[in-house]
Design a protein around this motif. Structure first.
Motif, short mmCIF file in Angstrom:
data_model
loop_
_atom_site.label_atom_id
_atom_site.label_comp_id
_atom_site.label_asym_id
_atom_site.label_seq_id
_atom_site.Cartn_x
_atom_site.Cartn_y
_atom_site.Cartn_z
N ASP A 30 -7.53 -5.87 13.38
CA ASP A 30 -7.05 -4.86 14.62
C ASP A 30 -6.97 -3.40 14.08
O ASP A 30 -6.48 -2.94 13.16
N ARG A 31 -8.17 -2.74 14.75
CA ARG A 31 -8.67 -1.43 14.19
C ARG A 31 -7.52 -0.32 14.68
O ARG A 31 -7.47 0.65 14.01
N ASN A 32 -6.38 -0.77 15.24
CA ASN A 32 -5.33 0.22 15.54
C ASN A 32 -3.89 -0.13 14.72
O ASN A 32 -3.07 0.82 14.63
N SER A 33 -4.06 -0.97 13.90
CA SER A 33 -3.17 -1.07 12.77
C SER A 33 -3.31 -0.27 11.54
O SER A 33 -4.20 0.14 10.97
N ALA A 34 -1.95 -0.02 10.99
CA ALA A 34 -1.84 1.03 9.72
C ALA A 34 -2.74 0.19 8.63
O ALA A 34 -3.47 0.80 7.80
N LEU A 35 -2.51 -0.92 8.62
CA LEU A 35 -3.27 -1.92 7.70
C LEU A 35 -4.80 -1.83 7.77
O LEU A 35 -5.32 -1.67 6.40
N TYR A 36 -5.19 -1.76 8.73
CA TYR A 36 -6.62 -1.87 8.92
C TYR A 36 -7.01 -0.46 8.37
O TYR A 36 -8.11 -0.41 7.57
N GLN A 37 -6.32 0.62 8.89
CA GLN A 37 -6.53 1.81 8.28
C GLN A 37 -6.66 1.98 6.59
O GLN A 37 -7.58 2.52 5.85
N ASN A 38 -5.55 1.36 5.97
CA ASN A 38 -5.34 1.14 4.47
C ASN A 38 -6.90 0.35 4.01
O ASN A 38 -7.25 0.84 3.05
N PHE A 39 -7.26 -0.70 4.76
CA PHE A 39 -8.55 -1.33 4.13
C PHE A 39 -9.85 -0.45 4.58
O PHE A 39 -10.61 -0.68 3.55
N PHE A 86 0.81 -1.10 0.04
CA PHE A 86 0.07 -0.04 0.04
C PHE A 86 0.84 1.19 -0.01
O PHE A 86 0.69 2.22 -0.69
N GLU A 87 1.89 1.27 0.86
CA GLU A 87 2.63 2.52 0.85
C GLU A 87 3.39 2.52 -0.12
O GLU A 87 3.36 3.61 -0.87
N LEU A 88 4.05 1.58 -0.67
CA LEU A 88 4.91 1.81 -2.00
C LEU A 88 4.16 2.28 -3.03
O LEU A 88 4.37 3.14 -3.78
N LEU A 89 2.77 1.64 -3.38
CA LEU A 89 1.94 2.18 -4.43
C LEU A 89 1.45 3.59 -4.29
O LEU A 89 1.21 4.34 -5.19
N SER A 90 1.43 4.07 -3.11
CA SER A 90 1.17 5.38 -2.98
C SER A 90 2.29 6.34 -3.42
O SER A 90 1.89 7.73 -4.07
N MET A 125 -19.41 -1.90 9.97
CA MET A 125 -19.06 -2.60 11.22
C MET A 125 -17.90 -1.78 12.02
O MET A 125 -18.25 -1.63 13.23
N HIS A 126 -17.24 -0.85 11.71
CA HIS A 126 -16.39 -0.05 12.56
C HIS A 126 -17.38 0.85 13.30
O HIS A 126 -16.68 1.10 14.71
N GLN A 127 -18.37 1.36 12.77
CA GLN A 127 -19.27 2.24 13.57
C GLN A 127 -20.05 1.29 14.56
O GLN A 127 -20.21 1.95 15.65
N ASN A 128 -20.42 0.03 14.03
CA ASN A 128 -21.20 -0.70 14.98
C ASN A 128 -20.81 -1.31 16.22
O ASN A 128 -21.55 -1.46 17.05
N ILE A 129 -19.47 -1.65 16.12
CA ILE A 129 -18.93 -2.01 17.24
C ILE A 129 -17.67 -1.26 17.66
O ILE A 129 -17.17 -0.56 16.91
N THR A 130 -17.39 -1.43 18.80
CA THR A 130 -16.31 -0.36 19.41
C THR A 130 -14.92 -1.11 19.58
O THR A 130 -13.93 -0.39 19.93
#
Ligand code: UDP
Length: 480
Positions: A193-202, A92-96, A159-164
């Protein structure tokens, strides 16, 4: 109308596997709609950061045989030191950092003779969305996994909004549109894992994909009816329109070597019909030595014939277990497998180092079962060959794919892991191999996969085949 002066552009992420998929898609377009575009251009990323195999000879062969496909090599990506903690986030990082190259290439092509009718990119190329859509080029995603894994992916922001909590801490079944209940830890690893960078990429990719002009999926309607309907009906993106989806599969890559010459195919020629169980775990699936031992014990005790592809175990201390990332090595079979195993099973079993021509193996008459890591291509290849499967997921979205394989497709059995550990005992392997190859249940699965195989053929080649119709719709939209 013919496609004089128009083109479509495909943008795969780095690596031969992704490249082969988009080339197969290009061939599909050219085969069914030969005069629709004057060119299909494939962007090739130049990077030294990922050892993704040498694509040069493959590109030369395609260029020589398919003049309508051309490759555009993007300039090398200048990359600052990376903080990525996984191969996926590195991609993800590389392609950005490729965006300036993409912009330049799209502008150069547009300012020449060719009108760009569509820009179609791989999931990991998400960063380019803002470039192509900013240039008013219709932008599509090419999703190479199942509609059933696209559903939770598109649903991720909801899902991110529905669960904490993070799904990894939930320890409960979760419901996604069009899917059976999925245990939280069976969702694709990057979404846990909502704290991971990859989660944010997704998350970012899910949001942008929902705004695209369409999503092309390597599946077919009768295989994943429920998931496809749920996505098309807008259930995965509840508060906004869902782009059209085009299920054009199964798209199966042509084998890249002269597979008839591979020794394992010669060996298969001497085995009885449907007698051999084939074990193969994708491009990256690797096991620790202890697990390899258990597989050997299970196969030996099953008394069945087998063809087993063994890769070298991951280097000690590799925390991406079951995925050797990009550092393949030759396995030392004598050192890795139980003493005397190769001699005792000689004749009824064959162990192949690192790689076998899977598609050719699966379509060989001697093969009667397939132990797979549940990569989506492997499942589709199993379906197209009509081979019943045993699912042993290892990484990425494969745990979800296994649920789909077993519960929705009813095309396979699952292996029970030892409690609390992702480890499968030799006893379990023996039991499942016997169940698949000998029992009535195994026979029912075999019949079911036979039906799916026929359905795949109809989708692709039938007069009203759903995949043919989907492709025709897509092409006519691009020709507007
Ligand atoms: N493959 C193969 N021989 C091997 C391992 C893999 O031909 O020994 C091919 C397989 O046929 C499939 C692809 O590599 O087309 C693997 O794709 P999949 O989506 O199943 O899994 P991934 O490698 O992406 O995890």
């Amino acid at each position: 109308m013919d496609g004089k002066n128009s083109c479509i552009i495909l943008y795969p992420s780095p690596g031969i596997g992704h490249l082969v998929s988009v080339v197969e898609f290009a061939k599909l377009v050219l085969c069914h709609h030969p005069n629709s575009f004057s060119k299909i251009i494939i962007f090739i990323t130049t990077t030294t950061q990922l050892n993704t195999g040498n694509t040069g000879p493959y590109i030369s062969r395609v260029s020589a045989t398919m003049p309508a496909i051309s490759f555009h090599h993007l300039p090398a990506i200048p990359l600052p030191p990376s903080h990525a903690t996984s191969v996926e986030s590195l991609i993800f990082e590389l392609l950005s950092f490729n965006n300036c190259n993409i912009r330049q290439a799209l502008q150069t092509i547009s300012s020449g003779q060719l009108k760009i009718k569509a820009f179609i990119m791989d999931f990991f190329c998400n960063a380019a969305f803002e470039v192509s859509s900013g240039l008013d080029i219709p932008t599509y995603y090419f999703y190479t996994s199942a509609a059933s894994s696209l559903s939770p992916f598109l649903y991720l922001p909801t899902m991110h909004q529905n669960i904490t909590t993070s799904l990894k801490d939930l320890n409960a079944f979760v419901q996604h549109p069009g899917l059976p209940p999925i245990f939280s830890s069976d969702i694709a690893t990057p979404m846990l894992d909502r704290n991971s960078a990859l989660y944010q990429n997704f998350m970012d990719t899910a949001v942008q994909m929902a705004k695209s002009d369409g999503i092309i999926i390597n599946t077919f309607h009768s295989l994943e009816n429920r998931a496809i309907a749920a996505i098309s009906d807008g259930l995965c993106v509840p508060n906004a329109p869902t782009p059209p989806i085009y299920c054009i599969g199964p798209l199966i890559a042509k084998q890249e070597i002269n597979s008839e010459e591979h020794p394992c195919l010669v060996w298969l020629n001497s085995q009885p019909s449907k007698s051999v169980i084939f074990l193969c775990f994708g491009s990256f699936g690797v096991f620790e030595e202890e697990q390899l031992n258990e597989i050997a014990v299970g196969l030996e005790n099953s008394d069945h014939r087998f063809l087993w592809v063994v890769k070298a175990p991951p280097p000690k201390g590799d925390n991406e277990s079951n995925s050797s990332s990009f550092a393949p090595q030759e396995p030392d079979l004598n050192a890795l497998l139980p003493q005397g195993f190769l001699d005792r099973t000689k004749g009824r079993g064959l162990v192949v180092k690192s790689w076998a021509p899977q598609i050719a193996v699966l379509s060989h008459d001697s093969v009667g079962g397939f132990v797979t890591h549940c990569g989506w291509n492997s499942i589709l290849e199993g379906v197209c060959a009509g081979i019943p499967m045993i699912g042993w997921p290892l990484y990425a979205e494969q745990r979800l794919n296994r649920v789909i394989l077993v519960e929705e497709l009813r095309a396979g059995l699952m292996l029970e892991e030892s409690s609390g550990r992702r480890f499968v005992s030799g006893i379990e392997i023996e039991k499942r191999v016997r169940e698949l190859m000998e029992s009535d249940k195994g026979e029912r699965i075999r019949q079911r996969v036979g039906e799916l195989k026929d359905a795949a053929e109809i989708a692709l080649t039938g007069e009203n085949g759903s995949s043919r119709i989907a492709l025709a719709k897509l092409i006519s939209k691009w020709k507007e």
